[in-house]
Design a protein around this motif. Sequence first.
Motif, mmCIF file in Angstrom:
data_model
loop_
_atom_site.group_PDB
_atom_site.id
_atom_site.type_symbol
_atom_site.label_atom_id
_atom_site.label_comp_id
_atom_site.label_asym_id
_atom_site.label_seq_id
_atom_site.Cartn_x
_atom_site.Cartn_y
_atom_site.Cartn_z
ATOM 1 N N GLU A 541 -7.461 3.635 29.589
ATOM 2 C CA GLU A 541 -7.588 2.183 29.737
ATOM 3 C C GLU A 541 -7.894 1.504 28.412
ATOM 4 O O GLU A 541 -8.825 1.890 27.698
ATOM 5 C CB GLU A 541 -8.684 1.831 30.745
ATOM 6 N N VAL A 543 -8.688 -2.293 26.430
ATOM 7 C CA VAL A 543 -9.165 -3.662 26.652
ATOM 8 C C VAL A 543 -8.886 -4.449 25.381
ATOM 9 O O VAL A 543 -9.392 -4.103 24.316
ATOM 10 C CB VAL A 543 -10.675 -3.694 26.977
ATOM 11 N N TYR A 545 -8.408 -8.395 23.382
ATOM 12 C CA TYR A 545 -8.851 -9.778 23.443
ATOM 13 C C TYR A 545 -7.842 -10.619 24.233
ATOM 14 O O TYR A 545 -6.652 -10.328 24.237
ATOM 15 C CB TYR A 545 -8.970 -10.371 22.038
ATOM 16 N N ARG A 590 -1.093 1.176 16.045
ATOM 17 C CA ARG A 590 -2.224 1.651 15.248
ATOM 18 C C ARG A 590 -2.431 3.147 15.454
ATOM 19 O O ARG A 590 -2.687 3.881 14.505
ATOM 20 C CB ARG A 590 -3.499 0.881 15.633
ATOM 21 N N ARG A 594 -2.038 6.247 12.658
ATOM 22 C CA ARG A 594 -3.090 7.214 12.389
ATOM 23 C C ARG A 594 -2.628 8.628 12.653
ATOM 24 O O ARG A 594 -3.369 9.568 12.477
ATOM 25 C CB ARG A 594 -4.295 6.915 13.273
ATOM 26 N N HIS B 117 -11.952 2.733 30.583
ATOM 27 C CA HIS B 117 -12.635 2.152 29.426
ATOM 28 C C HIS B 117 -14.149 2.183 29.695
ATOM 29 O O HIS B 117 -14.580 1.980 30.830
ATOM 30 C CB HIS B 117 -12.150 0.716 29.252
ATOM 31 N N THR B 120 -15.431 -0.611 31.738
ATOM 32 C CA THR B 120 -15.111 -0.497 33.165
ATOM 33 C C THR B 120 -16.044 0.500 33.844
ATOM 34 O O THR B 120 -16.514 0.281 34.960
ATOM 35 C CB THR B 120 -13.652 -0.038 33.345
ATOM 36 N N ASP B 215 -18.133 -14.004 15.667
ATOM 37 C CA ASP B 215 -17.406 -12.797 15.305
ATOM 38 C C ASP B 215 -18.063 -12.206 14.070
ATOM 39 O O ASP B 215 -17.804 -12.631 12.960
ATOM 40 C CB ASP B 215 -15.931 -13.134 15.040
ATOM 41 N N SER B 220 -18.744 -9.992 19.340
ATOM 42 C CA SER B 220 -17.308 -9.980 19.524
ATOM 43 C C SER B 220 -16.954 -11.306 20.187
ATOM 44 O O SER B 220 -17.675 -11.755 21.078
ATOM 45 C CB SER B 220 -16.955 -8.795 20.427
ATOM 46 N N PRO B 221 -15.863 -11.965 19.771
ATOM 47 C CA PRO B 221 -15.554 -13.286 20.347
ATOM 48 C C PRO B 221 -15.185 -13.215 21.826
ATOM 49 O O PRO B 221 -15.247 -14.212 22.520
ATOM 50 C CB PRO B 221 -14.379 -13.790 19.507
ATOM 51 N N MET B 222 -14.795 -12.033 22.290
ATOM 52 C CA MET B 222 -14.660 -11.845 23.738
ATOM 53 C C MET B 222 -15.555 -10.677 24.108
ATOM 54 O O MET B 222 -15.618 -9.690 23.376
ATOM 55 C CB MET B 222 -13.209 -11.518 24.115
ATOM 56 N N LYS B 349 -17.279 -3.354 17.886
ATOM 57 C CA LYS B 349 -15.847 -3.472 17.627
ATOM 58 C C LYS B 349 -15.064 -2.299 18.222
ATOM 59 O O LYS B 349 -13.896 -2.431 18.561
ATOM 60 C CB LYS B 349 -15.570 -3.538 16.121
ATOM 61 N N TYR B 352 -13.110 -2.759 21.421
ATOM 62 C CA TYR B 352 -11.899 -3.572 21.517
ATOM 63 C C TYR B 352 -10.775 -3.101 20.594
ATOM 64 O O TYR B 352 -9.774 -3.759 20.446
ATOM 65 C CB TYR B 352 -12.240 -5.045 21.259
ATOM 66 N N GLU B 353 -10.971 -1.951 19.952
ATOM 67 C CA GLU B 353 -9.925 -1.450 19.062
ATOM 68 C C GLU B 353 -8.944 -0.543 19.789
ATOM 69 O O GLU B 353 -7.876 -0.240 19.290
ATOM 70 C CB GLU B 353 -10.563 -0.718 17.885
ATOM 71 N N ASN B 354 -9.324 -0.077 20.960
ATOM 72 C CA ASN B 354 -8.437 0.762 21.773
ATOM 73 C C ASN B 354 -7.939 1.989 21.026
ATOM 74 O O ASN B 354 -6.792 2.388 21.157
ATOM 75 C CB ASN B 354 -7.260 -0.061 22.304
ATOM 76 N N ASP B 355 -8.803 2.570 20.238
ATOM 77 C CA ASP B 355 -8.474 3.798 19.530
ATOM 78 C C ASP B 355 -8.632 4.951 20.524
ATOM 79 O O ASP B 355 -9.709 5.170 21.073
ATOM 80 C CB ASP B 355 -9.448 3.961 18.352
ATOM 81 N N VAL B 356 -7.519 5.675 20.735
ATOM 82 C CA VAL B 356 -7.545 6.726 21.751
ATOM 83 C C VAL B 356 -8.610 7.784 21.430
ATOM 84 O O VAL B 356 -9.208 8.368 22.324
ATOM 85 C CB VAL B 356 -6.151 7.367 21.893
ATOM 86 N N LEU B 359 -11.423 6.143 23.112
ATOM 87 C CA LEU B 359 -11.282 6.014 24.572
ATOM 88 C C LEU B 359 -11.358 7.369 25.258
ATOM 89 O O LEU B 359 -11.841 7.475 26.382
ATOM 90 C CB LEU B 359 -9.945 5.339 24.906
#
Lengths: 826, 362
Positions: A541, A543, A545, A590, A594, B117, B120, B215, B220-222, B349, B352-356, B359
């Motif tokens: 999953e 998330v 912005y 991204r 990497r 996430h 979640t 920020d 974080s802005p969200m 941060k 919200y970067e969604n770096d696997v 995650l």
Amino acid sequence: MLVSFRWLQELCPVDAGVDEVAHRISLAGLEVEAMEEKGKNLTGVVIAEVRAKSPLPKKDKLTLVTVFDGENELEVVCGAANVPEPGGRVLFARSGAVLPNGMEIAPRKVAGAESNGMICSEAELEIGIDADGIFVVDPDTEALPGTSVADALDLYDVILDIGLTPNRPDCLGHVGIAREIGVLLGVGFTSRKAAGPRRSFAAAGSFQAGEPTTKLAPLWDNDSEAVDTPKLPAIFVEIADGDRCPRYGAALVSGVKIAPSPFWLRYRLHNLGLRALSNVVDATNLILLEWGHPIHAFDLERLAGPKVLVRRATQGEKMATLDEVERTFTEDDLLICDADGPVAVAGVMGGRDTEIRDETSDVLIECAYFDPRSIRRTSRRLGLHTDSSHRFERGVDPGAVPRVLASAASLIAELGGGAAATTAIDRISIPFEPNSIRFRPARAAQLLGTPVPQEESLRILESLGCQVVEQGDDAFIADAPSWRPDLGREVDLIEEVARVRGYEEIPTAVPRVHPSEAGTSGLLKFVDRLREAAVASGLYEAVNYGFLSIDDLRKARVSIDAVPLANPLSEERSVMRTSLLPGLTAAATRAQRRGATEVRLFELARTFHPTDDTLPREDTVLAITLAGQRAGWIGGEQSFDLYDGKGVIQAVLERVFGQKPKLTVGELPSFLHPKRGARVTLASRPVGFVGEMHPDVGDDLGLIGRVIYAELDVEGLYALSEELGPTQARDLPKYPAVARDIAMLVRDQFSAGEIADALREVSKGLAESVRLFDLYRGDQIPDGHRSLAFRVTYRDPDGTLTDKRVDKVHASLAKLASDRFEATIR
Amino acid sequence: MAEPDAVQTFENGLAEIRGAYAEALRAARSEPELRLINGRYVGPQGELTKLLKLMPKLPGEQRRELGQAANALKQEIQATFDEALQSIHRSAREAELTGPPLDVTLPGRWQMPGRLHPITRVRNEVIDIFVSLGFDIADGPEVELYENCFDKLGFPPDHPATDEQDTFFIGAAGSIDAQSVLLRTQTSTIQIREMMKREPPLAIVSPGAVYRRDDDATHSPMFFQLEGFLVDEDVTFAELKGVLTLFLRRLFDEHIAVRFRASYFPFVEPGGEVDMSCVFCRAWEGDRARTTQCRVCKGTGWMEILGCGMIHPVVFENVGYDAEKYTGFAFGMGLDRIAMLKYGIPNIKLLYENDVRFLSQF
């Protein structure tokens, strides 16, 4: 807000230590976020007396100074120009001392001379900001050489950093916090009179006849010597907008000499985060920090009298503020004006042309109460947030005007060596009316869940400054004090009582919750099921912005009809997303950069679309992206392709719906490959799409290789799930199945799915399933053809199948294949 | 016509096969080898099969006798074969059971599931606790009306309280004057929406994304909040304390201490903030030395976790509830913060970067 504990101790008779005080006020709503002890980090820095000084040969900027540090005479090289003559005292860091910035003092050679220590500036000791020269000890300061600097200059203090909530303007000054401490620690608080000025004068002739005045002398603690009234221009105050300026007071101080403030004042301001400038300006700041009430000092000589007018600006009117910026005003801004025009932005900042100069001799001190909303709007419009506007917009104490003027006039007269007028102008356009609030102890008990005795409530509220004006058996009426604009209704008083007693006095109880009939909305539960299904299907999953740039949308070829932000932080995040694609594929890009070999992501979130209504439409979308390689077992990796996308969609939907989606060729979004994608239907309803990214879009987004992207319409799926209801169980078959294979050579134009469907259909209900188990192109297969092999599972729900019957049906399948699909049966 | 030689040949043949078969079988080491040997005797071209083809040439009176002998040999061979086969199976199994182990360090093989996430996950944990207490879940739009986000919640107009929540407004760039639509700065908007829709009793939690113009390293802005509220007759501050204490103990540790401090939010009164024992230095265990060195609670042993209070009567008035009859409490928390605390996430941060690589840790 920074607060000096020493100052609080001067204002309120508190015995408790700073930790105890900090703890108590924190629990009561004045959260102490940090504490810093002052005067503790200057070990080894002492008072030293200059015994001799001589310029260092050939180094005209350096002086060789002989100092006596109470123990030894030492030679030290000093670079400052203001080394005092022998007999003067300086602050001397001995060898071994460590300065606040971490510098360790050690003997060293400077320009050929031995230097044994360091003569310090106030900046080096972090007790002030002056770095131009060394600190020369005032002759009035009693301190023998060798006395530690902390003792000699009385540097001991603890500075509290209090995170004040915006409802407590009364605590924006030390007096208010001292009052709070008095109440909370039960030591009481009485507002003390200001030390009066040594010299004062009757202001009679200075104010225009009939001007409303208030007497300051009774507010001074001691008598002062009366001097002749100086010849000053007569002034008067006119308030043209009473709503925005309910009260305006002005005091006079005559004959001051502008000079630097004494060290104790500079040090206090420094510790509290303000810059010391000159005695008069420093005094106004000290009064601000003491009372929480901003005041302004005008150079009386430069005010074009006689009238001080408080009025709204005319549209486009201009004035330079004392920060040298030319400001332009609107009709919503309140100004202080003299005969020539504006001299200050009311409650925000004074004007450049009437500020205190080195030559200033007579000072007009303004202390007013301005409407908070007006000040806030002006401050925001000008982008000018000052210590003054910060307080006025939260609401200062309109009742404090005379006391603040008395303190200010006295302090300025004292510091400047002038005389203060014994009366001040005090023009009131709207008298302060206290809020009268009914308090019912029973209501307090009902709300708090614990009994609140009436006597205790009375005691607490009175200690906070409330005046009880009427008392009955089960209620009383209290007038809120003028410094507490936040106390407006009963519940505010209940909070005061609860707060002062301490929330820890309230017991804990577990409520009886009445569960609702409807429960949680089905959509929310459905969303959770989808999310779980996505995870079970191998997806991670993400998330992202909710906002991005219009360029992100354009590059991704998704809708650019987006909801814009009026005040974005940056162009990169200036519109609400219309699609989850840019965010999700950016994460894939991204990851690929990497070097991630396998990216399997999903996001379940909202997209935003403008409508004719006030609010945009928010769609809930499940988006999936696959990039790189599907993991195999040791060397079995293969690149993701459409069929992985199809598989994951199938896995997610089967888990939630218990049935397979169908993929059909149809019109695809322009960001998908036109030939490598499909629309997804479930129970014949369109629910989304899946496909390879269009290679051009992939390039624009920086994706590597074939990347799969899919979207499902969550609200549509939810509606469908409501319609379909829960999966219904089927009975298990009673009779055995018979499997037969059929292999055929067909042209590419016929899809495997349509052939399988046709085979099933012609079986007259006997083919339970038709499954493709082999697909082959190669040497023996003509171009544009492929070999398809299906395994057909036959079953008769009502009896055992005979071989003969199966043979017959199977033959009809073969015939159909060759007739309709021109297939060669193999 | 009978051939006396045939009898002899047949008899000899049987004897020869009997001896040779057992001999040959004994040398076999594997099942295929065994079957090969077996085939040499009883296969279609096998010795015994060939011999049996001589049967018609045998004299009638001896044919029956010799036939029986041949059958007996066939059965004997079968039995010998079965026994040898079994023995080979057994020794193979024996060898597997006593031989070297598999290389268990080779990669596992399965279609691995993905991961939720961390926000979640935390959201689900929090929600589960409140649902078990009888709360429903609700949500609302992220793009909201100003009045739902501020006015109806009792924020005074032009009041600095709105500064604490620096707001993103919707509209053409730069048009700050049109401030009627915004990105919600708090999930408290759900209070207004649900109360406008329904009558008490109400017990609701609402998680969701919120937005503020912040920020930096710690903002974080969200980000994600969860708002909860309970409205009924006779709801008390004591019950607010009870619910939140229970919640925090279930979420973190049943031993943590919880304290309530006075604070200010325009839509609650009395308002408060909730601190709990620092979960990094496990302050409730009373190891002073460890707590003193804790960077997270700065040695205080406490960490701020929630905002809360009794719903302000002005909120009830704004939604048309009888503020004398009903009381209620509300609370709000940052799900990001809870996720960071629970999983030791050092930097917001990362969420919200969604770096696997990140995650896949959850």
